[in-house]
Design a protein around this motif. Structure first.
Motif, short mmCIF file in Angstrom:
data_model
loop_
_atom_site.label_atom_id
_atom_site.label_comp_id
_atom_site.label_asym_id
_atom_site.label_seq_id
_atom_site.Cartn_x
_atom_site.Cartn_y
_atom_site.Cartn_z
N UNK A 174 0.85 -1.21 0.00
CA UNK A 174 0.00 0.00 0.00
C UNK A 174 0.87 1.25 0.00
N UNK A 175 1.92 1.24 0.82
CA UNK A 175 2.84 2.38 0.86
C UNK A 175 3.56 2.54 -0.48
N UNK A 176 3.86 1.42 -1.13
CA UNK A 176 4.56 1.47 -2.42
C UNK A 176 3.68 2.08 -3.50
N UNK A 177 2.40 1.68 -3.55
CA UNK A 177 1.54 2.12 -4.65
C UNK A 177 0.86 3.46 -4.38
N UNK A 178 0.79 3.90 -3.12
CA UNK A 178 0.08 5.14 -2.80
C UNK A 178 0.59 6.37 -3.55
N UNK A 179 1.90 6.65 -3.57
CA UNK A 179 2.33 7.93 -4.15
C UNK A 179 2.00 8.08 -5.62
N UNK A 180 2.07 7.02 -6.40
CA UNK A 180 1.84 7.13 -7.84
C UNK A 180 0.36 7.41 -8.14
N UNK A 181 -0.53 6.69 -7.46
CA UNK A 181 -1.97 6.92 -7.66
C UNK A 181 -2.37 8.30 -7.14
N UNK A 182 -1.87 8.66 -5.97
CA UNK A 182 -2.19 9.96 -5.37
C UNK A 182 -1.75 11.12 -6.27
N UNK A 183 -0.51 11.06 -6.74
CA UNK A 183 0.02 12.18 -7.52
C UNK A 183 -0.69 12.31 -8.87
N UNK A 184 -1.02 11.18 -9.51
CA UNK A 184 -1.75 11.26 -10.78
C UNK A 184 -3.16 11.79 -10.57
N UNK A 185 -3.84 11.33 -9.52
CA UNK A 185 -5.19 11.82 -9.24
C UNK A 185 -5.16 13.31 -8.95
N UNK A 186 -4.21 13.75 -8.20
CA UNK A 186 -4.08 15.17 -7.88
C UNK A 186 -3.83 15.99 -9.14
N UNK A 187 -2.87 15.56 -9.97
CA UNK A 187 -2.53 16.32 -11.18
C UNK A 187 -3.71 16.35 -12.16
N UNK A 188 -4.39 15.21 -12.35
CA UNK A 188 -5.52 15.16 -13.27
C UNK A 188 -6.67 16.03 -12.78
N UNK A 189 -6.91 15.98 -11.48
CA UNK A 189 -8.01 16.76 -10.91
C UNK A 189 -7.73 18.26 -11.03
N UNK A 190 -6.51 18.67 -10.79
CA UNK A 190 -6.16 20.09 -10.93
C UNK A 190 -6.37 20.55 -12.36
N UNK A 191 -5.92 19.73 -13.32
CA UNK A 191 -6.09 20.10 -14.74
C UNK A 191 -7.55 20.23 -15.12
N UNK A 192 -8.39 19.31 -14.65
CA UNK A 192 -9.81 19.35 -14.99
C UNK A 192 -10.50 20.53 -14.31
N UNK A 193 -10.16 20.78 -13.05
CA UNK A 193 -10.80 21.88 -12.32
C UNK A 193 -10.49 23.24 -12.94
N UNK A 194 -9.39 23.34 -13.69
CA UNK A 194 -9.03 24.59 -14.34
C UNK A 194 -9.57 24.70 -15.76
N UNK A 195 -10.35 23.71 -16.22
CA UNK A 195 -10.86 23.72 -17.58
C UNK A 195 -12.06 24.66 -17.72
N UNK A 196 -12.39 24.97 -18.95
CA UNK A 196 -13.46 25.94 -19.22
C UNK A 196 -14.83 25.42 -18.81
N UNK A 197 -15.12 24.14 -19.07
CA UNK A 197 -16.46 23.65 -18.78
C UNK A 197 -16.73 23.58 -17.27
N UNK A 198 -15.69 23.42 -16.47
CA UNK A 198 -15.87 23.46 -15.02
C UNK A 198 -16.18 24.88 -14.58
N UNK A 199 -15.50 25.85 -15.17
CA UNK A 199 -15.80 27.25 -14.86
C UNK A 199 -17.22 27.60 -15.26
N UNK A 200 -17.66 27.06 -16.41
CA UNK A 200 -19.04 27.31 -16.85
C UNK A 200 -20.04 26.69 -15.88
#
Length: 328
Positions: A198-224
């Motif tokens: 669990x400790x081994x796999x946590x950072x990769x899933x966490x960092x990708x989820x964080x990066x993807x979510x930040x990118x989507x939250x900054x998109x135009x359709x979310x602002x709309x």
């Protein structure tokens, strides 16, 4: 639109399955060739130094070692496709009887890692993205980076020192079970291996989820969506998350494919009776049929998990499911 979505999924599934079968065929060739160049001779390994030349020749003929490599590969492949995984060179027992229980133990380990590792990683990734730049985001990102920098065996040994030997004596340091029994008979032996993975796999899933979510939250359709007055919770769960989860699903698949190989190290550290420890034992004793079986099964798992990840990514992402990405 529904028919188009189904056709996209069907084409994807057929293409991935065909490529997966081709990959397994190529892996089988590489594995067979690699076992052929291993030092020593299987007949010598079985009979030992006291074997007579006549007995060696008889055993080589029995194992088809006196035939060309292409003929040996064809015999091995046809037997495997018919369900005969061969006979162990160490104890003369069917390979399947030895491998299947170990596969069940390793599958139990990975399922527990998925159950206890994936949901917290995704949840913390979403929380860190929503609170970008704040204390929660900074703390979890630093912890994830530290986890990613530590190899599996270092994490495993550190947990043994902390929870089993020097500091506390809460858990057994070695995952020993009687032969033929499931690891579920002693659930406490699963805690340290599961926690390590669990400790081994946590950072990769966490960092990708964080990066993807930040990118989507900054998109135009979310602002709309925000300008339309949709609640923040609805925006995150119904609009942002379905489009941010697809890259994370791919990372989860790659992480589990990596764990299929990384579990070898973890099982060795804890003495866990899984497929990884079985592979190490087979290599040590030059048990060629077992080596070939285990490696091909690991490759099949890698192919299957990637096909499943691609399918899930299409199903959960509206843009991929409807095929609009192909027309843009």
């Amino acid at each position: 639109m529904r028919f188009l979505g189904r056709s996209v999924i069907a084409r994807l599934l057929v293409r991935r399955v065909l490529l997966g079968l081709l990959t397994l065929f190529l892996v089988s060739i590489v594995v067979f060739a690699a076992t052929q160049v291993l030092p020593g001779d299987a007949a010598n390994a079985i009979l030992g130094r006291s074997a007579t030349p006549e007995r060696l020749e008889q055993l080589r003929a029995q194992l088809h070692l006196d035939r060309p490599a292409v003929t040996q590969y064809w015999l091995w492949l046809t037997q495997a496709l018919s369900g005969d995984l061969g006979t162990s060179l160490v104890n003369n027992k069917p390979v399947a009887d030895q491998v299947v229980p170990r596969i069940a133990n390793s599958a139990t380990l990975l399922l527990l890692v998925g159950a206890f590792g994936i949901p917290p990683s995704i949840a913390l990734g979403i929380a860190a993205a929503i609170r970008r730049g704040r204390r929660l985001d900074t703390t979890t990102s630093v912890v994830a980076l530290a986890m990613a920098a530590a190899p599996e065996f270092v994490i495993g040994i550190g947990l043994i020192v902390l929870l089993s030997t020097v500091v506390f004596h809460w858990l057994p340091p070695v995952s020993m079970v009687p032969p033929g029994r499931s690891v579920l008979a002693r659930p406490q032996i699963l805690v340290l291996p599961v926690l390590t993975l669990v400790i081994v796999c946590f950072p990769y899933i966490f960092r990708m989820m964080r990066a993807s979510m930040i990118e989507v939250l900054e998109s135009d359709y979310i602002e709309m969506a925000k300008l339309k007055g949709i609640s923040r919770r609805r925006v995150i769960l119904l609009h942002a998350l379905p489009n941010a989860i697809a890259p994370t699903v791919q990372v989860i698949a790659l992480t589990f494919a990596y764990l299929a190989g990384g579990v070898v190290v973890v099982e060795y550290v804890f003495g866990f009776p899984g497929i990884g420890q079985g592979l190490i034992n087979a290599v040590t004793s030059r048990d060629v049929p077992t080596i070939q079986c285990v490696v091909v099964l690991l490759a099949a798992f890698y192919v299957a998990i990637n096909i499943l990840a691609d399918l899930i990514a299409v199903l959960v992402t509206p843009r991929l499911r409807t095929g609009t990405w192909q027309r843009s």
